[in-house]
Design a protein around this motif. Sequence first.
Motif, PDB file in Angstrom:
ATOM      1  N   THR A  13       0.809  -1.216   0.000  1.00 19.76           N
ATOM      2  CA  THR A  13       0.000   0.000   0.000  1.00 19.76           C
ATOM      3  C   THR A  13       0.845   1.270   0.000  1.00 19.76           C
ATOM      4  OG1 THR A  13      -0.158  -0.017   2.420  1.00 19.76           O
ATOM      5  CG2 THR A  13      -1.942  -1.108   1.178  1.00 19.76           C
ATOM      6  N   GLY A  14       2.121   1.161   0.337  1.00 20.23           N
ATOM      7  CA  GLY A  14       2.989   2.338   0.380  1.00 20.23           C
ATOM      8  C   GLY A  14       2.702   3.232   1.565  1.00 20.23           C
ATOM      9  N   THR A  15       2.167   2.661   2.620  1.00 16.45           N
ATOM     10  CA  THR A  15       1.843   3.444   3.810  1.00 16.45           C
ATOM     11  C   THR A  15       3.034   3.497   4.759  1.00 16.45           C
ATOM     12  OG1 THR A  15       0.895   1.464   4.829  1.00 16.45           O
ATOM     13  CG2 THR A  15      -0.629   2.952   3.724  1.00 16.45           C
ATOM     14  N   CYS A  16       2.926   4.382   5.728  1.00 14.40           N
ATOM     15  CA  CYS A  16       3.968   4.552   6.739  1.00 14.40           C
ATOM     16  C   CYS A  16       4.263   3.197   7.386  1.00 14.40           C
ATOM     17  CB  CYS A  16       3.492   5.536   7.798  1.00 14.40           C
ATOM     18  SG  CYS A  16       4.589   5.696   9.225  1.00 14.40           S
ATOM     19  N   PRO A  17       5.536   2.796   7.452  1.00 14.00           N
ATOM     20  CA  PRO A  17       5.844   1.482   8.035  1.00 14.00           C
ATOM     21  C   PRO A  17       5.598   1.399   9.541  1.00 14.00           C
ATOM     22  CG  PRO A  17       7.850   2.593   7.321  1.00 14.00           C
ATOM     23  CD  PRO A  17       6.709   3.450   6.901  1.00 14.00           C
ATOM     24  N   LYS A  18       5.541   2.545  10.226  1.00 13.36           N
ATOM     25  CA  LYS A  18       5.325   2.539  11.681  1.00 13.36           C
ATOM     26  C   LYS A  18       3.853   2.493  12.073  1.00 13.36           C
ATOM     27  CE  LYS A  18       9.429   3.171  13.694  1.00 13.36           C
ATOM     28  NZ  LYS A  18       9.946   2.386  14.776  1.00 13.36           N
ATOM     29  N   CYS A  19       3.027   3.359  11.436  1.00 17.44           N
ATOM     30  CA  CYS A  19       1.613   3.425  11.853  1.00 17.44           C
ATOM     31  C   CYS A  19       0.644   2.932  10.770  1.00 17.44           C
ATOM     32  CB  CYS A  19       1.243   4.852  12.237  1.00 17.44           C
ATOM     33  SG  CYS A  19       1.199   6.023  10.860  1.00 17.44           S
ATOM     34  N   GLN A  20       1.078   2.895   9.540  1.00 19.65           N
ATOM     35  CA  GLN A  20       0.282   2.436   8.391  1.00 19.65           C
ATOM     36  C   GLN A  20      -1.027   3.215   8.244  1.00 19.65           C
ATOM     37  OE1 GLN A  20      -0.010  -1.839   8.683  1.00 19.65           O
ATOM     38  NE2 GLN A  20       2.169  -2.097   8.345  1.00 19.65           N
ATOM     39  N   GLN A  21      -0.983   4.504   8.600  1.00 17.27           N
ATOM     40  CA  GLN A  21      -2.183   5.332   8.531  1.00 17.27           C
ATOM     41  C   GLN A  21      -2.255   6.208   7.290  1.00 17.27           C
ATOM     42  OE1 GLN A  21      -4.853   5.202  10.750  1.00 17.27           O
ATOM     43  NE2 GLN A  21      -3.717   3.391  11.375  1.00 17.27           N
ATOM     44  N   GLU A  22      -1.104   6.517   6.669  1.00 16.91           N
ATOM     45  CA  GLU A  22      -1.140   7.366   5.481  1.00 16.91           C
ATOM     46  C   GLU A  22      -0.024   6.997   4.521  1.00 16.91           C
ATOM     47  OE1 GLU A  22      -0.665  11.355   6.945  1.00 16.91           O
ATOM     48  OE2 GLU A  22       1.472  11.295   6.551  1.00 16.91           O
ATOM     49  N   SER A  23      -0.173   7.437   3.286  1.00 22.21           N
ATOM     50  CA  SER A  23       0.806   7.142   2.240  1.00 22.21           C
ATOM     51  C   SER A  23       2.120   7.870   2.497  1.00 22.21           C
ATOM     52  CB  SER A  23       0.248   7.557   0.878  1.00 22.21           C
ATOM     53  OG  SER A  23       1.211   7.357  -0.123  1.00 22.21           O
ATOM     54  N   PHE A 117      13.982  -1.703   7.580  1.00 24.87           N
ATOM     55  CA  PHE A 117      14.576  -0.969   8.692  1.00 24.87           C
ATOM     56  C   PHE A 117      13.574  -0.481   9.724  1.00 24.87           C
ATOM     57  CE2 PHE A 117      17.366  -0.606   5.054  1.00 24.87           C
ATOM     58  CZ  PHE A 117      18.573  -0.995   5.603  1.00 24.87           C
ATOM     59  N   MET A 118      12.290  -0.542   9.402  1.00 22.82           N
ATOM     60  CA  MET A 118      11.252  -0.094  10.335  1.00 22.82           C
ATOM     61  C   MET A 118      10.178  -1.161  10.466  1.00 22.82           C
ATOM     62  SD  MET A 118      10.496   3.809   9.281  1.00 22.82           S
ATOM     63  CE  MET A 118      11.782   5.026   9.172  1.00 22.82           C
ATOM     64  N   SER A 119       9.528  -1.176  11.622  1.00 22.22           N
ATOM     65  CA  SER A 119       8.443  -2.135  11.861  1.00 22.22           C
ATOM     66  C   SER A 119       7.209  -1.419  12.385  1.00 22.22           C
ATOM     67  CB  SER A 119       8.881  -3.179  12.884  1.00 22.22           C
ATOM     68  OG  SER A 119       9.922  -3.949  12.377  1.00 22.22           O
ATOM     69  N   TYR A 120       6.076  -2.054  12.202  1.00 22.85           N
ATOM     70  CA  TYR A 120       4.791  -1.532  12.670  1.00 22.85           C
ATOM     71  C   TYR A 120       4.794  -1.436  14.183  1.00 22.85           C
ATOM     72  CZ  TYR A 120      -0.272  -1.321  13.357  1.00 22.85           C
ATOM     73  OH  TYR A 120      -1.536  -0.962  13.724  1.00 22.85           O
ATOM     74  N   ASP A 121       4.261  -0.335  14.698  1.00 28.52           N
ATOM     75  CA  ASP A 121       4.148  -0.137  16.140  1.00 28.52           C
ATOM     76  C   ASP A 121       2.676   0.083  16.471  1.00 28.52           C
ATOM     77  OD1 ASP A 121       4.336   0.503  18.802  1.00 28.52           O
ATOM     78  OD2 ASP A 121       5.714   2.197  18.532  1.00 28.52           O
ATOM     79  N   LYS A 122       2.045  -0.937  17.017  1.00 33.32           N
ATOM     80  CA  LYS A 122       0.601  -0.859  17.294  1.00 33.32           C
ATOM     81  C   LYS A 122       0.269   0.206  18.327  1.00 33.32           C
ATOM     82  CE  LYS A 122       0.730  -4.603  20.598  1.00 33.32           C
ATOM     83  NZ  LYS A 122       0.476  -5.967  20.858  1.00 33.32           N
ATOM     84  N   ASN A 123       1.252   0.612  19.134  1.00 38.32           N
ATOM     85  CA  ASN A 123       1.014   1.642  20.159  1.00 38.32           C
ATOM     86  C   ASN A 123       0.843   3.032  19.550  1.00 38.32           C
ATOM     87  OD1 ASN A 123       1.227  -0.274  22.245  1.00 38.32           O
ATOM     88  ND2 ASN A 123       3.455  -0.114  22.192  1.00 38.32           N
ATOM     89  N   LEU A 124       1.269   3.223  18.299  1.00 38.34           N
ATOM     90  CA  LEU A 124       1.140   4.523  17.661  1.00 38.34           C
ATOM     91  C   LEU A 124      -0.266   4.775  17.120  1.00 38.34           C
ATOM     92  CD1 LEU A 124       4.453   4.719  15.623  1.00 38.34           C
ATOM     93  CD2 LEU A 124       3.877   5.936  17.701  1.00 38.34           C
ATOM     94  N   VAL A 125      -1.026   3.712  16.921  1.00 35.55           N
ATOM     95  CA  VAL A 125      -2.351   3.836  16.323  1.00 35.55           C
ATOM     96  C   VAL A 125      -3.385   4.104  17.416  1.00 35.55           C
ATOM     97  CG1 VAL A 125      -4.085   2.686  14.909  1.00 35.55           C
ATOM     98  CG2 VAL A 125      -1.657   2.276  14.496  1.00 35.55           C
ATOM     99  N   LYS A 126      -4.090   5.205  17.247  1.00 33.90           N
ATOM    100  CA  LYS A 126      -5.140   5.556  18.211  1.00 33.90           C
ATOM    101  C   LYS A 126      -6.386   4.732  17.931  1.00 33.90           C
ATOM    102  CE  LYS A 126      -3.336  10.167  18.223  1.00 33.90           C
ATOM    103  NZ  LYS A 126      -3.212  11.171  17.208  1.00 33.90           N
ATOM    104  N   LYS A 127      -7.001   4.249  18.955  1.00 36.99           N
ATOM    105  CA  LYS A 127      -8.183   3.393  18.775  1.00 36.99           C
ATOM    106  C   LYS A 127      -9.442   4.172  18.871  1.00 36.99           C
ATOM    107  CE  LYS A 127      -5.764  -0.611  20.188  1.00 36.99           C
ATOM    108  NZ  LYS A 127      -5.324  -1.506  21.112  1.00 36.99           N
TER     109      LYS A 127
END
Length: 127
Positions: A13-23, A117-127
Amino acid sequence: MMLKGTKIYSIFTGTCPKCQQESMYENKNPYALSDVLKINEKCSYCGTKYRLEPSFFYGSMYVSYAVGIAFAVAAFVISYLFLGSSLFTAFMAIVGTMILLGPIIMRLSRNIWINMFMSYDKNLVKK
């Protein structure tokens, strides 16, 4: 989506590797050739900086070579083995595939490179 939170999701999807919320890209359309490699400075959602160091994405050229070979082999197998075309036609299918999918290959390679070099961080995503 079921794959959200995985590297595969971010890569395709080309989204942010940390939060995956935006391109990561200024223009989501890879066929806007003047903007194909223009990347945002950082994610506006989580603040992740995309350029870890100057010339960071030069390493994606190595990934691009491998991705390009994979697409070329796929074009050959489909045209020559499955469709039974001649070698010349199979070669032209490879050339056409590389030209038509060039922008996608470039972006896919960058996405793979940054996700190494980066991984998803579920703590960055607001629920």
